[in-house]
Scaffold this active site. Structure first.
Site, PDB file in Angstrom:
ATOM      1  CE1 TYR A 152      18.110  24.626 -37.710  1.00 23.90           C
ATOM      2  CE2 TYR A 152      19.847  26.256 -37.435  1.00 23.90           C
ATOM      3  CZ  TYR A 152      19.419  25.031 -37.900  1.00 23.90           C
ATOM      4  OH  TYR A 152      20.300  24.207 -38.555  1.00 23.90           O
ATOM      5  CE  LYS A 156      20.163  21.873 -36.011  1.00 27.22           C
ATOM      6  NZ  LYS A 156      20.090  20.395 -36.224  1.00 27.22           N
TER       7      LYS A 156
END
Lengths: 261, 252
Positions: A152, A156
């Protein structure tokens, strides 16, 4: 005075969580809102709730064809885009030893390819409108990723680089299209509620999440939506390429710790 | 739509011109009771009078932010007048003539650091002491794009704005649990009297503009909108942040 009078906005991941909060706030501020999501049932229901200000667009953010169709649908219904909010996302925490390559690819695809395609096709539409504002929902995990956020956090961070390059490109081309990101910490979304519910001690975990922030609490969806609204609106006309933290101060904190940090 | 700072009591330092004046005018339009604090009382009084004429509430306050007693007195005057202090914009700041490090003067260092760094600390100290008695508040410190970037010749200014950023984030962590939000605001080059006095050559102005990918200077009004956002309840989960309104400069 409504802050988005007459503006046309598209919100990915708009059927739930932060995206849905943004959709409701934007409609209340005078915008016409396209709720773009893979969840047709929830997206259609929210569009109906917004009445003539809302439509639903089926969108898998990893599909280039979906993006082309969704933006054509918004232009047909409302006109060229003024605002794109990219809130679609997935987050399945795992550390480097546990995460699979498939999980890596899934995160990179939704956040990286999604943001890439979204910016690419939004700019095309916004150039017809003559101006625009793109707001990408990022995370504190792109700035200071915790050990469980290998997929993640990296995804991002990829999205953040897209945000900045798009800001630079559009500025340098004189497009009057701004591009910024919002970085929430723990927020009361369905995703968070699900983590909490599945924990052996939900109240204990909630306190741990809250305690990570100097403000000692978890954000509401509305608090994040307010930041998105500000960046989307003309109030932020000199802001581009900015990473806006809505994080209760956690990124200023020197020694973050605790489960999920 | 209701005004968003209705009856909030706000202290703004360096409020008589430029970004500070734009903040004072905008905050007053949004219903705030504004302490227009400036080293020049005449200028502060003139702006406060103009705000009152426009239907707002404001008082002029003489305040040299390098003097702790004057800053404490400014807060005390607002509390005596309106009973509390809800928000502050610590905006007072100066520049000194540009020169490379080896050419700079000790007196300029002391003058600039006293206003830009010590002044922000003294202002926060006085404001936080009052806000702790009320259970919260919101403080906006004027940092700069030069809290992130450097600019040759401006080393004192750059150092001062790095310092403001560091103090802001530290204070936010210290007072988060007390309900006091403390953020920095980082403008790029803004068309203010300070900038227009410092840079007069059109080629130099064009060069400054070109630093920003948007290829223009910002306006004081654009920075005031960002300050308003941070000061208001719309930013209720934002603390310890450096909000950058710089036409994309720091993204470069």
């Amino acid at each position: 005075m409504a802050r988005l009078n007459g503006k046309i906005a598209m919100i990915t991941g708009g059927a739930a969580g932060i995206g849905a909060g943004v959709a409701r706030m934007f409609a209340a501020e005078g915008a016409r809102v396209a709720i773009a999501d893979i969840d047709a049932a929830a997206g259609t229901a929210l569009a109906a709730e917004l009445g003539e200000r809302g439509i639903f667009c089926p969108l898998d953010v990893t599909s280039e064809g979906d993006w082309q169709r969704a933006i054509a649908q918004v232009e047909e219904a409302f006109g060229p885009l003024d605002i794109l909010v990219q809130s679609a996302g997935i987050s399945r925490p795992a550390h480097i030893e546990a995460a699979s390559l498939d999980e890596w690819r899934a995160h990179m695809s939704v956040h990286g390819e999604g943001a890439f395609l979204g910016c690419k096709y939004a700019i095309q539409s916004m150039k017809k409108a003559g101006a625009g504002s793109i707001v990408n929902i990022s995370s504190v995990e792109s700035i200071r990723p915790g050990p469980l956020f290998v997929c993640y956090g990296a995804a991002k961070a990829a999205q953040d680089a897209i945000t900045k390059t798009v800001a630079l490109h559009c500025g340098e081309q004189g497009y009057n299209i701004r591009c910024n990101s919002v970085h929430p910490a723990a927020t009361y979304t369905p995703l968070l509620e699900q983590y909490l519910k599945s924990a052996p001690d939900p109240a204990g975990l909630e306190a741990i999440y809250a305690g990570m922030q100097p403000l000692n609490r978890i954000a509401t969806v509305e608090e994040v939506a307010h930041a998105v609204l500000f960046l989307a609106s003309d109030d932020a006309s000199f802001m581009t390429g900015h990473q806006m933290y809505v994080d209760g101060g956690v990124l200023a904190k020197p020694y973050p710790k605790g489960e999920g940090a | 739509m209701s005004r968003e700072l209705e009856n909030k009591v706000v202290l703004i330092t360096g409020a008589a011109s430029g970004i500070g004046a734009a903040c004072a005018e905008l905050f007053a339009r949004e219903g705030a009771r504004v302490g227009v604090a400036d080293v020049s009382l005449d200028a502060a009084d003139a702006l406060a009078a103009a705000i009152r004429e426009a239907g707002g509430e404001a008082i002029g306050i003489a305040c040299d932010v390098t003097r702790g007693a004057q800053v404490d007195a400014a807060v005390a005057q607002l509390v005596a007048t309106w009973g509390r202090l809800d928000c502050a914009v610590n905006n007072a700041g100066i520049t000194v003539p540009l020169a490379p490090i080896a050419e700079l003067e000790e007196a300029d260092y002391e003058r600039l650091m006293a206003v830009n760094v010590k002044g922000v600390w003294l202002s926060m100290r006085a404001e936080i002491r009052q806000m702790l008695t009320q259970g919260g508040g919101s403080i906006v410190n004027m940092a700069s794009a030069l809290s992130h970037k450097v600019h040759p010749g401006a080393s004192f200014y750059v150092a001062s704005k790095f310092a403001v950023a560091g103090m802001t984030r530290t204070a936010a962590v210290e007072y988060g649990e007390s309900g006091i939000r403390i953020n920095g605001l980082c403008p790029g080059n803004i068309r203010t009297p300070m900038l227009e006095n410092a840079v007069t050559d059109p080629a130099a102005v064009a060069a400054l503009q070109a630093l920003h990918p948007m290829n223009r200077l910002g306006t004081p009004g654009e920075i005031a909108q960002a300050a308003l956002w941070l000061a208001s309840d719309r930013a209720s989960f934002t603390t310890g942040a450096l909000l950058t309104a710089d036409g994309g400069w720091t993204a470069r």
